[in-house]
Design a protein around this motif. Sequence first.
Motif, short mmCIF file in Angstrom:
data_model
loop_
_atom_site.label_atom_id
_atom_site.label_comp_id
_atom_site.label_asym_id
_atom_site.label_seq_id
_atom_site.Cartn_x
_atom_site.Cartn_y
_atom_site.Cartn_z
N ILE A 355 0.85 -1.19 0.00
CA ILE A 355 0.00 0.00 0.00
C ILE A 355 0.89 1.24 0.00
CG2 ILE A 355 -1.82 1.25 1.25
CD1 ILE A 355 -2.42 -1.53 2.62
N THR A 373 -4.63 -4.65 7.41
CA THR A 373 -3.25 -4.32 7.03
C THR A 373 -2.27 -5.02 7.97
OG1 THR A 373 -3.10 -2.36 8.47
CG2 THR A 373 -3.93 -2.01 6.23
N SER A 382 -1.54 -5.32 2.48
CA SER A 382 -2.92 -5.73 2.76
C SER A 382 -2.94 -7.11 3.40
CB SER A 382 -3.74 -5.75 1.46
OG SER A 382 -3.25 -6.74 0.58
N PHE A 413 -3.07 0.73 -4.11
CA PHE A 413 -2.63 -0.66 -4.08
C PHE A 413 -3.36 -1.39 -5.20
CE2 PHE A 413 -5.95 -0.32 -0.84
CZ PHE A 413 -6.81 -1.39 -1.10
#
Length: 436
Positions: A355, A373, A382, A413
């Motif tokens: 991310i 996360t 993620s 992402f």
Amino acid sequence: MAERVLVVGGGGREHALAWKLAQSPQVQQVLVAPGNAGTASCGKISNSEVSVSNHSILAQFCKDHHVGLVVVGPEVPLAAGIVDDLTAAGVPCFGPSAKAAQLEASKSFSKAFMDRHGIPTARYASFTDPEQACNYIRTADFPALVVKASGLAAGKGVIVARDQDEACRAVMDIMKDRAFGSAGEEVVVEELLEGEEVSCLCFSDGHSVAPMPPAQDHKRLQDGDQGPNTGGMGAYCPTPQVPDQELLQQIRESVLQKTVDGMREEGTPYVGVLYAGLMLTNQGPKVLEFNCRFGDPECQVLLPLLQSDLYEAILNTMSGKLASSAPVWHQDSSAVTVVMASAGYPGSYQKGVQITGLTQLQDLGLQVFHAGTALKEGTVVSSGGRVLTVTAVRSSLETALQAANRGVAAIGFPGAVYRRDIGHRATAHLNQHRCV
């Protein structure tokens, strides 16, 4: 002396709870178990690997580490009796008892409770036999039907059926094919209510209620309320569709206070956060469901609008002092949060995707609450279906919507899924009333 607080859970709601608790001068440290990348190491906040499913181990951990308060985020530990067990071990824990949490853990219990206490809700019937459920569907005089798994299904166990055949297929999917596991051992079949949906939460000390500003969640995956049901793709608060104090007072008296009074009368006093999902019908507000905790993502728009100290509000709730010290909310601000989810959610999805862009959000005056996360070699990746939420607080709903969408555009992402129309019902409502 400043307290050490433990937050149970690892989603966006729990990040928001930890973030708000850490703002209290009375809180020394906030531990989050299991937490996520956003709570891993941030000022007063850090993660803990203690097992939250083994209540004996958790109680001993709290004593060993001088934890003065446990705040429970998700519904599953509440239904499993975490509050009962920690309280019995001498560890203060915020949330309803397992018996009180049946309001969420069993939709069948909840509907029968509302019947007993005259709380407005949809007409319904509960079934443990799929054939009986289908017979009821074939003879029901409702124009449209909803089929619900009675147990906990992570916010996804509700199917709106277009006709009787689809309703019966939903029953079979839930009860025979176990689409939602053991949550579908019993189903509730009810009429589909029409109107505006709103989430009305309150603190309850078992006697008094202290309502929060009304919020609205967006359950469907895609813009225009299309696609499958999810745990929630975004929310905003307050809702202009509940514009007057008269309607708020009606909700407070006919739903929230009635529920707390009924639970106390039945010997299961409700202490914690009570969440009423309502439909504003032509016949007045009716309850769609109860939850026994903060909603997710409603928590991410409610807590930024809380002017009071959350830690103090929780202590006042647990000690029965709500009537004399209700929490105070910012009256001149609106909050919007947009969920960013993994490609494939709410089905199977890829994990471990990097991310980027998170550091830009602070410059934009926005708050990111992490959910699915994790940290991998110092990089945020993620690890779940709903990955994070971007929250904006501004002087108006329109400017908050714009700011939240700018924040989402700054984060990247691969395959990120999010809605671009969070708050569309509120915008339509405001535009309609400007034209009148």
